[in-house]
Write a protein that holds these residues in place. Structure first.
Motif, PDB file in Angstrom:
ATOM      1  N   ILE A  33      95.241  22.584   3.324  1.00 44.19           N
ATOM      2  CA  ILE A  33      95.094  22.499   1.761  1.00 44.19           C
ATOM      3  C   ILE A  33      96.604  22.233   1.323  1.00 44.19           C
ATOM      4  CG2 ILE A  33      94.647  23.801  -0.197  1.00 44.19           C
ATOM      5  CD1 ILE A  33      92.084  25.037   1.121  1.00 44.19           C
ATOM      6  N   GLU A  42      96.901  16.082  -3.679  1.00 45.86           N
ATOM      7  CA  GLU A  42      95.796  16.425  -4.806  1.00 45.86           C
ATOM      8  C   GLU A  42      95.325  17.697  -5.176  1.00 45.86           C
ATOM      9  OE1 GLU A  42      96.091  14.558  -2.243  1.00 45.86           O
ATOM     10  OE2 GLU A  42      95.069  12.238  -2.362  1.00 45.86           O
ATOM     11  N   LEU A  43      95.468  18.650  -3.949  1.00 45.31           N
ATOM     12  CA  LEU A  43      95.420  19.859  -4.101  1.00 45.31           C
ATOM     13  C   LEU A  43      96.511  21.024  -4.520  1.00 45.31           C
ATOM     14  CD1 LEU A  43      92.984  20.159  -0.972  1.00 45.31           C
ATOM     15  CD2 LEU A  43      92.488  19.853  -3.279  1.00 45.31           C
ATOM     16  N   MET A  83      96.029  23.656  -7.085  1.00 47.80           N
ATOM     17  CA  MET A  83      94.871  24.961  -7.192  1.00 47.80           C
ATOM     18  C   MET A  83      95.793  26.245  -7.371  1.00 47.80           C
ATOM     19  SD  MET A  83      92.453  23.510  -3.775  1.00 47.80           S
ATOM     20  CE  MET A  83      91.532  24.979  -4.061  1.00 47.80           C
ATOM     21  N   VAL A  88      88.386  26.107  -9.904  1.00 47.88           N
ATOM     22  CA  VAL A  88      88.688  25.031  -9.183  1.00 47.88           C
ATOM     23  C   VAL A  88      88.119  23.622 -10.054  1.00 47.88           C
ATOM     24  CG1 VAL A  88      87.913  23.641  -7.097  1.00 47.88           C
ATOM     25  CG2 VAL A  88      88.423  26.050  -6.919  1.00 47.88           C
ATOM     26  N   THR A  89      89.082  22.700 -10.126  1.00 47.36           N
ATOM     27  CA  THR A  89      88.563  21.677 -10.765  1.00 47.36           C
ATOM     28  C   THR A  89      87.576  20.875  -9.957  1.00 47.36           C
ATOM     29  OG1 THR A  89      90.180  20.299  -9.893  1.00 47.36           O
ATOM     30  CG2 THR A  89      90.867  21.419 -11.757  1.00 47.36           C
ATOM     31  N   ARG A 121      87.640  17.694  -9.253  1.00 50.85           N
ATOM     32  CA  ARG A 121      88.558  16.852  -8.700  1.00 50.85           C
ATOM     33  C   ARG A 121      88.644  17.495  -7.119  1.00 50.85           C
ATOM     34  NH1 ARG A 121      90.783  12.130 -10.310  1.00 50.85           N
ATOM     35  NH2 ARG A 121      90.015  12.447 -12.290  1.00 50.85           N
ATOM     36  N   GLU A 122      89.254  18.849  -7.351  1.00 54.54           N
ATOM     37  CA  GLU A 122      89.922  19.479  -6.216  1.00 54.54           C
ATOM     38  C   GLU A 122      88.574  19.971  -5.300  1.00 54.54           C
ATOM     39  OE1 GLU A 122      93.403  21.640  -8.570  1.00 54.54           O
ATOM     40  OE2 GLU A 122      91.486  22.484  -8.373  1.00 54.54           O
TER      41      GLU A 122
END
Length: 156
Positions: free
Chosen positions: A117, A122-123, A126, A140-141, A143-144
């Motif tokens: 992760i 992109e993460l 978080m 959490v979005t 997207r995530e």
DNA sequence: GCCAACGTTGGC
DNA sequence: GCCAACGTTGGC
């Protein structure tokens, strides 16, 4: 619809235990942090999806997906003197602590480890990765959530 | 087992 | 309301 991450120590409750339950559902009891409680009590809705995260163990990371199937209701373990989660301040009229019920949806073929992760830009936002963050329930979005789900599917 | 970072408690 | 002391979390 919201997305979440829910931590559990697998020695206490693992995704395997959830999967092996007859109805594959369980109440998420024992949360004794106000912020995490507020998420469950006020924001978690039926149909929301959550990443199931194993913490404080050999293989740390996201192991699967669960769905919220019952919204907030009092956590009775707070009233149970014999429970490890007993809270002497909780009463029937003022339960203080609440929980939701989750249902098993998916177990990833391989764990998406915390180390992995951390590798993905992109993460990087978080809450899980933020300094000092130890909330057992986190937002959490979409997207995530989708990104981690995709990582898991690529490992099949 | 270590320890940083938090959250909670309780005296004042 | 402040804040020191204490307990907990959780990765390493």
């Amino acid at each position: 619809m919201n997305y979440w991450l829910m931590k559990s120590e697998p020695s206490t409750f693992s995704i395997q235990m959830l999967k092996e339950k007859k109805n594959r559902q369980e109440s998420w009891d024992g949360v004794r942090n106000y912020q995490a409680r507020n998420f469950m009590r006020d924001e978690m809705k039926r149909g929301d999806l959550a990443l199931f995260y194993h913490s404080s163990c050999k293989e740390i990371g996201v192991v699967g997906i669960v769905e919220i199937v019952k919204e907030s209701h009092p956590d009775k373990t707070a009233l149970d003197e014999n429970s490890a989660y007993f809270d002497p301040k909780a009463t029937k009229d003022n339960p203080i602590w609440f929980m939701v019920d989750v249902a098993f949806r998916e177990e990833f073929p391989q764990i998406i480890s915390l180390a992995e992760i951390k590798k993905h830009e992109e993460l990087s936002e978080m809450p899980l990765l933020q300094r000092g963050q130890r909330l057992s329930i986190q937002k959490v979005t979409k997207r995530e959530f989708s990104f981690i789900k995709k990582l898991a599917s690529l490992k099949q």
